[in-house]
Design an enzyme around this catalytic site. Structure first.
Site, PDB file in Angstrom:
ATOM      1  N   TYR A  86     -45.896 -63.333 -49.356  1.00 43.71           N
ATOM      2  CA  TYR A  86     -46.508 -62.018 -49.111  1.00 43.71           C
ATOM      3  C   TYR A  86     -46.636 -61.778 -47.602  1.00 43.71           C
ATOM      4  O   TYR A  86     -46.265 -60.719 -47.091  1.00 43.71           O
ATOM      5  CB  TYR A  86     -47.885 -61.996 -49.785  1.00 43.71           C
ATOM      6  CG  TYR A  86     -48.589 -60.655 -49.792  1.00 43.71           C
ATOM      7  CD1 TYR A  86     -48.377 -59.733 -50.807  1.00 43.71           C
ATOM      8  CD2 TYR A  86     -49.501 -60.320 -48.781  1.00 43.71           C
ATOM      9  CE1 TYR A  86     -49.042 -58.513 -50.827  1.00 43.71           C
ATOM     10  CE2 TYR A  86     -50.163 -59.105 -48.793  1.00 43.71           C
ATOM     11  CZ  TYR A  86     -49.934 -58.209 -49.816  1.00 43.71           C
ATOM     12  OH  TYR A  86     -50.594 -57.005 -49.832  1.00 43.71           O
ATOM     13  N   ASP A 101     -55.754 -52.599 -54.493  1.00 41.50           N
ATOM     14  CA  ASP A 101     -56.486 -53.185 -55.619  1.00 41.50           C
ATOM     15  C   ASP A 101     -57.968 -52.831 -55.559  1.00 41.50           C
ATOM     16  O   ASP A 101     -58.585 -52.473 -56.567  1.00 41.50           O
ATOM     17  CB  ASP A 101     -56.322 -54.717 -55.618  1.00 41.50           C
ATOM     18  CG  ASP A 101     -54.860 -55.135 -55.591  1.00 41.50           C
ATOM     19  OD1 ASP A 101     -53.992 -54.279 -55.860  1.00 41.50           O
ATOM     20  OD2 ASP A 101     -54.591 -56.314 -55.292  1.00 41.50           O
ATOM     21  N   GLU A 146     -44.996 -50.397 -55.135  1.00 39.77           N
ATOM     22  CA  GLU A 146     -45.316 -51.819 -54.939  1.00 39.77           C
ATOM     23  C   GLU A 146     -44.922 -52.269 -53.537  1.00 39.77           C
ATOM     24  O   GLU A 146     -43.836 -51.932 -53.058  1.00 39.77           O
ATOM     25  CB  GLU A 146     -44.555 -52.628 -55.999  1.00 39.77           C
ATOM     26  CG  GLU A 146     -45.313 -53.819 -56.495  1.00 39.77           C
ATOM     27  CD  GLU A 146     -46.560 -53.429 -57.277  1.00 39.77           C
ATOM     28  OE1 GLU A 146     -47.648 -53.424 -56.667  1.00 39.77           O
ATOM     29  OE2 GLU A 146     -46.444 -53.132 -58.471  1.00 39.77           O
ATOM     30  N   LEU A 159     -53.228 -58.713 -61.974  1.00 41.07           N
ATOM     31  CA  LEU A 159     -54.058 -57.597 -62.454  1.00 41.07           C
ATOM     32  C   LEU A 159     -55.346 -57.463 -61.638  1.00 41.07           C
ATOM     33  O   LEU A 159     -56.297 -56.814 -62.062  1.00 41.07           O
ATOM     34  CB  LEU A 159     -54.381 -57.791 -63.943  1.00 41.07           C
ATOM     35  CG  LEU A 159     -53.155 -57.863 -64.879  1.00 41.07           C
ATOM     36  CD1 LEU A 159     -53.588 -58.124 -66.324  1.00 41.07           C
ATOM     37  CD2 LEU A 159     -52.329 -56.580 -64.812  1.00 41.07           C
ATOM     38  N   SER A 160     -55.354 -58.086 -60.469  1.00 38.64           N
ATOM     39  CA  SER A 160     -56.443 -57.907 -59.499  1.00 38.64           C
ATOM     40  C   SER A 160     -57.807 -58.373 -59.988  1.00 38.64           C
ATOM     41  O   SER A 160     -58.796 -57.650 -59.855  1.00 38.64           O
ATOM     42  CB  SER A 160     -56.548 -56.446 -59.074  1.00 38.64           C
ATOM     43  OG  SER A 160     -55.378 -56.071 -58.449  1.00 38.64           O
ATOM     44  N   SER A 161     -57.858 -59.584 -60.488  1.00 37.15           N
ATOM     45  CA  SER A 161     -59.164 -60.116 -60.880  1.00 37.15           C
ATOM     46  C   SER A 161     -60.066 -60.292 -59.659  1.00 37.15           C
ATOM     47  O   SER A 161     -61.281 -60.106 -59.761  1.00 37.15           O
ATOM     48  CB  SER A 161     -59.001 -61.439 -61.617  1.00 37.15           C
ATOM     49  OG  SER A 161     -58.342 -62.375 -60.797  1.00 37.15           O
TER      50      SER A 161
HETATM   51  C1  GLA Z   1     -51.221 -57.433 -54.116  1.00 37.59           C
HETATM   52  C2  GLA Z   1     -52.063 -56.922 -52.952  1.00 37.59           C
HETATM   53  C3  GLA Z   1     -51.987 -55.401 -52.857  1.00 37.59           C
HETATM   54  C4  GLA Z   1     -50.526 -54.921 -52.835  1.00 37.59           C
HETATM   55  C5  GLA Z   1     -49.733 -55.574 -53.965  1.00 37.59           C
HETATM   56  C6  GLA Z   1     -48.261 -55.261 -53.890  1.00 37.59           C
HETATM   57  O1  GLA Z   1     -51.756 -56.980 -55.332  1.00 37.59           O
HETATM   58  O2  GLA Z   1     -53.414 -57.301 -53.130  1.00 37.59           O
HETATM   59  O3  GLA Z   1     -52.679 -54.959 -51.719  1.00 37.59           O
HETATM   60  O4  GLA Z   1     -49.943 -55.172 -51.582  1.00 37.59           O
HETATM   61  O5  GLA Z   1     -49.878 -56.979 -53.981  1.00 37.59           O
HETATM   62  O6  GLA Z   1     -48.032 -53.916 -54.112  1.00 37.59           O
END
Ligand code: GLA
Length: 376
Positions: free
Chosen positions: A217, A168, A32, A121-123
């Site tokens: 971030y 993602d 992560e 969860l990367s929607s």
């Molecule tokens: C988000 C970002 C990814 C990654 C994660 C942390 O999901 O989109 O690229 O940096 O955070 O691991």
């Protein structure tokens, strides 16, 4: 999902959809905040996905209807203009594909999906890859997963304005059923690793959503860059734990903590892939627990709810290991659970978390699914 979407398409356009595409969300087992440090990640594509039913058009318009938002949007491929809202993801993907010279055709589509938004969860990556797959279906350019992931990432970075790494989009594009993917985020080399037999991946949604995640971030990214600069390397991927320990005293304490997370997390991720290859669930679980502690204490991207969830899971005898997953500050944890104890785990961890936080979690058991694909 498939049927509901096909029916909605028929109701709206009076004919059956010509193509049906899907792209999955993801859960990251370990690795992560390493992707933007050129490091290693170990995610799997989940069963939840974004779907698009569509038919080609003879002109350069894209017309989309979102079932979730109950809203229609359209744009012209020759006149892409930035605005705000969910349509920016499809527009951004169109922009990125055209920017590298791919010839696109317009389409009419209906979008639906079951990846929860803002849950880690990367929607958004799932939506981007589903749109890329839809353009692929009607325009016929070559589908190279890593290239598509890079273009989707560019859409998110430059068009939507979110400074994410490659993880993602790449797992959504290239996921392999029943496997996690060890991704080298520098070379984009992908190595499928099987899930250990007898263990199940469980997604534990804390029912909290991240706030202020973008600024935190970006701050973490800057701190990692400052650390890489101090060590005189391109990215923290190039620093070993031994090199770190020898020179960390010269770093500002907060930057040293951030760097220690990234450097140790890269090592853990490589060890986790090795543990998976050997079918060693207990070892993988220990590494996941250590990852959570590092994200909580050194990288400081966890939250009270994520800590409560990880601790509730870790305390259960059926759990090999658990950690927060994704960018952090809210959303989901991930646990690796012994198949034989799955039912008890779900019931008891739900009750434990509820008692401690007064929140009702969402628990999802998932297998690893295939990446973006054309279903019809
Ligand atoms: C988000 C970002 C990814 C990654 C994660 C942390 O999901 O989109 O690229 O940096 O955070 O691991």
């Amino acid at each position: 999902m498939k049927q509901a979407l096909q029916q909605a398409f028929m109701a709206r356009f009076g004919e059956a959809a010509r193509h049906l595409v899907r792209a999955p969300g993801r859960v990251n087992l370990i690795g992560e905040h390493t992707d933007y440090n050129d490091g290693f990640v170990l995610p799997l594509a989940i069963e939840r996905a974004v779907w698009i039913a569509l038919r080609p058009r003879n002109d350069r318009r894209v017309q989309l209807f979102s079932l979730e938002f109950n809203s229609e949007g359209q744009f012209d491929l020759d006149r892409l203009e930035q605005a705000s809202g969910w349509l920016e993801y499809p527009k951004g993907v169109a922009w990125a594909l055209q920017e590298v010279g791919l010839g696109l055709r317009g389409f009419d589509g209906i979008i639906s999906g079951d990846v929860p938004r803002g849950a880690g969860l990367s929607s958004s990556a799932a939506l981007e890859l589903a749109v890329a797959k839809a353009f692929h279906a009607v325009s016929g350019f070559a589908w190279e997963p890593a290239r598509m992931a890079q273009l989707a990432q560019r859409a998110e970075n430059r068009w939507v304005g979110v400074n994410c790494g490659i993880m993602d989009q790449l797992i959504s594009a290239a996921g392999v059923a029943h496997h996690a993917l060890l991704i080298d985020c520098r070379s984009l080399e992908l190595t499928p690793v099987p899930l250990p037999p007898g263990s199940i991946v469980v997604i534990l949604d804390t029912a909290t959503r991240r706030g202020l995640v973008d600024s935190a971030y970006n701050e973490r990214r800057r701190q990692c860059e400052a650390a890489a600069h101090y060590f005189g390397v391109t990215a923290l991927r190039d620093v070993s734990l031994a090199q770190f320990s020898a020179a960390a005293a010269g770093l500002e304490p907060i930057i040293a903590k951030r760097a220690r997370h990234v450097i140790s997390e890269n090592e853990r991720t490589l060890q986790a892939a090795e543990a998976m290859r050997q079918g060693h669930s207990a070892r993988l679980g220990q590494l996941m627990n250590a990852s959570h502690a590092s994200l909580r204490d050194d990288f400081e991207v966890s939250s009270a709810a994520l800590n409560a969830m990880a601790e509730a899971a870790q305390a259960h005898p059926g759990c090999f290991g658990a950690r927060m997953t994704g960018a952090g500050f809210g959303g989901c944890a991930v646990a690796l659970v012994a198949e034989a104890q799955l039912t008890a785990f779900v019931a008891e961890v739900t009750a434990h978390y509820q008692r401690r936080t007064s929140l009702t979690p969402q628990v999802t058991v998932t297998t690893a699914s295939q990446g973006a694909s054309e279903v019809l």
